[in-house]
Design an enzyme around this catalytic site. Structure first.
Site, PDB file in Angstrom:
ATOM      1  N   ASN A   6     -20.917  16.835  10.619  1.00 14.55           N
ATOM      2  CA  ASN A   6     -20.805  15.478  10.095  1.00 14.55           C
ATOM      3  C   ASN A   6     -19.802  15.471   8.941  1.00 14.55           C
ATOM      4  O   ASN A   6     -20.129  15.865   7.822  1.00 14.55           O
ATOM      5  CB  ASN A   6     -22.198  15.016   9.622  1.00 14.55           C
ATOM      6  CG  ASN A   6     -22.165  13.621   9.032  1.00 14.55           C
ATOM      7  OD1 ASN A   6     -21.154  12.930   9.095  1.00 14.55           O
ATOM      8  ND2 ASN A   6     -23.282  13.203   8.455  1.00 14.55           N
ATOM      9  N   LYS A   8     -18.613  13.002   7.435  1.00 19.23           N
ATOM     10  CA  LYS A   8     -18.859  11.854   6.544  1.00 19.23           C
ATOM     11  C   LYS A   8     -17.542  11.137   6.230  1.00 19.23           C
ATOM     12  O   LYS A   8     -16.671  11.083   7.089  1.00 19.23           O
ATOM     13  CB  LYS A   8     -19.611  12.305   5.287  1.00 19.23           C
ATOM     14  CG  LYS A   8     -20.875  13.089   5.647  1.00 19.23           C
ATOM     15  CD  LYS A   8     -21.794  13.325   4.493  1.00 19.23           C
ATOM     16  CE  LYS A   8     -23.021  14.094   4.976  1.00 19.23           C
ATOM     17  NZ  LYS A   8     -24.024  14.326   3.963  1.00 19.23           N
ATOM     18  N   HIS A  85     -28.646   7.959   9.915  1.00 15.97           N
ATOM     19  CA  HIS A  85     -28.477   8.957   8.851  1.00 15.97           C
ATOM     20  C   HIS A  85     -28.958   8.352   7.527  1.00 15.97           C
ATOM     21  O   HIS A  85     -28.744   7.176   7.265  1.00 15.97           O
ATOM     22  CB  HIS A  85     -27.006   9.383   8.763  1.00 15.97           C
ATOM     23  CG  HIS A  85     -26.819  10.555   7.850  1.00 15.97           C
ATOM     24  ND1 HIS A  85     -26.823  10.426   6.481  1.00 15.97           N
ATOM     25  CD2 HIS A  85     -26.655  11.873   8.114  1.00 15.97           C
ATOM     26  CE1 HIS A  85     -26.663  11.631   5.946  1.00 15.97           C
ATOM     27  NE2 HIS A  85     -26.561  12.526   6.912  1.00 15.97           N
ATOM     28  N   GLU A 155     -33.952  15.971   9.067  1.00 10.32           N
ATOM     29  CA  GLU A 155     -33.197  16.122   7.830  1.00 10.32           C
ATOM     30  C   GLU A 155     -34.012  15.589   6.657  1.00 10.32           C
ATOM     31  O   GLU A 155     -34.000  14.377   6.386  1.00 10.32           O
ATOM     32  CB  GLU A 155     -31.897  15.310   7.895  1.00 10.32           C
ATOM     33  CG  GLU A 155     -30.908  15.767   8.924  1.00 10.32           C
ATOM     34  CD  GLU A 155     -29.496  15.423   8.489  1.00 10.32           C
ATOM     35  OE1 GLU A 155     -28.714  16.351   8.301  1.00 10.32           O
ATOM     36  OE2 GLU A 155     -29.186  14.233   8.312  1.00 10.32           O
ATOM     37  N   GLY A 161     -27.357  17.615   0.775  1.00  7.85           N
ATOM     38  CA  GLY A 161     -26.355  17.731  -0.285  1.00  7.85           C
ATOM     39  C   GLY A 161     -26.893  18.239  -1.612  1.00  7.85           C
ATOM     40  O   GLY A 161     -26.200  18.203  -2.629  1.00  7.85           O
ATOM     41  N   SER A 192     -28.256  20.847   3.530  1.00 12.50           N
ATOM     42  CA  SER A 192     -27.797  21.990   2.717  1.00 12.50           C
ATOM     43  C   SER A 192     -27.705  23.318   3.457  1.00 12.50           C
ATOM     44  O   SER A 192     -27.899  24.385   2.863  1.00 12.50           O
ATOM     45  CB  SER A 192     -28.705  22.161   1.481  1.00 12.50           C
ATOM     46  OG  SER A 192     -28.561  21.066   0.623  1.00 12.50           O
TER      47      SER A 192
HETATM   48  P1  PGA Z   1     -25.336  18.608   3.890  1.00  9.98           P
HETATM   49  O1  PGA Z   1     -25.445  17.255   4.717  1.00  9.98           O
HETATM   50  O2  PGA Z   1     -25.209  19.724   4.881  1.00  9.98           O
HETATM   51  O3  PGA Z   1     -24.111  18.434   3.035  1.00  9.98           O
HETATM   52  O4  PGA Z   1     -26.582  18.707   3.075  1.00  9.98           O
HETATM   53  C1  PGA Z   1     -26.177  17.197   5.903  1.00  9.98           C
HETATM   54  C2  PGA Z   1     -26.137  15.794   6.430  1.00  9.98           C
HETATM   55  O5  PGA Z   1     -26.020  14.846   5.643  1.00  9.98           O
HETATM   56  O6  PGA Z   1     -26.203  15.571   7.651  1.00  9.98           O
END
Ligand code: PGA
Length: 229
Positions: A6, A8, A85, A155, A161, A192
């Site tokens: 992802n 983003k 999400h 998640e 994050g 993460s």
């Molecule tokens: P991250 O994000 O790996 O940066 O924690 C995961 C996500 O938002 O799908």
């Protein structure tokens, strides 16, 4: 394993093209699903990955300025799509999520439905109950055959994050509950995940892959992650 990336809201066009170049050099037997910013779907060249979208409209088509429909995504070669999400969820109702799932399935795009609890300090029972209720609410309008098409991404919002991850035991127990409701569906873990903690996370034996945010932006670290998994 399924590894969903992802991106983003990251990369300019040039940066994305360079990134895609790096990505195409990754040699892995795992199934990569790249979800770039929607602006780059049309210039993506899926060689060693499948193309995913980060979002879809809850409308089928028509006068809805700024929306991108499932049918349009399909015409760009998109075969997967994230839905619900947590970074979008505060703007979306349950009803809209349900409509998105339906439009995606109708257009042969596999939804990756993101589900996770907000708080880390709740009891495991409560977190399991919350996840169960959410899945039931969001999929109640779908037939059994439609439900089977969905990939669930577990998640925990507190982990996205933040660098904080649940224990393997916690993930296993949450995924167990998800698989009790949807026994035929694939379940990913996201939050993460990085090239270091994968050595621990890969010991979880009831998940089918990972959803990566931050790590997805760094091809070298991603290569290390793929080597370790
Ligand atoms: P991250 O994000 O790996 O940066 O924690 C995961 C996500 O938002 O799908």
């Amino acid at each position: 394993m399924i590894i969903a990336l992802n991106n983003k809201c990251n990369f300019t066009k040039i940066e994305y093209l360079n990134y895609q170049d790096e990505l195409s050099k990754l040699n892995t037997h795992h199934q990569l699903i790249l979800c770039p910013s929607a602006t780059y779907l049309a210039i993506s060249n899926p060689s060693n990955y499948s193309l995913g979208s980060q979002n879809v409209s809850n409308y089928e088509n028509g006068s809805h300025t700024g929306e991108i429909s499932a049918q349009q995504l399909k015409s760009l070669g998109v075969t997967y799509c994230l839905v619900g999400h947590s970074e979008r969820r505060h703007k979306e109702t349950n009803e809209e999520i349900t409509e998105k799932l339906k439009h995606l399935i109708d257009n042969d795009i596999i939804p990756i439905l993101c589900i996770g609890e907000k708080k880390q300090d709740e009891s495991l029972d409560k977190r399991q109950e919350g996840v169960k209720t959410k899945i039931n609410e969001l999929t109640s309008n779908l037939t059994e055959i439609e439900k089977e098409k969905i990939i669930i991404a577990y998640e925990p919002i507190w982990s996205i994050g933040t660098g904080i991850i649940p224990t393997n035991q916690e993930i296993t127990e949450l995924v167990t509950v998800i698989k009790q409701i949807l026994p035929k569906n694939k379940v990913l873990y996201g939050g993460s995940v990085n090239e270091d903690n994968i050595t621990i996370l890969k010991q979880i034996n009831n998940i089918d892959g990972f959803l990566l945010g931050g790590l997805s932006l760094q091809p070298k670290k991603l290569a290390e992650f793929l080597r370790k998994i």
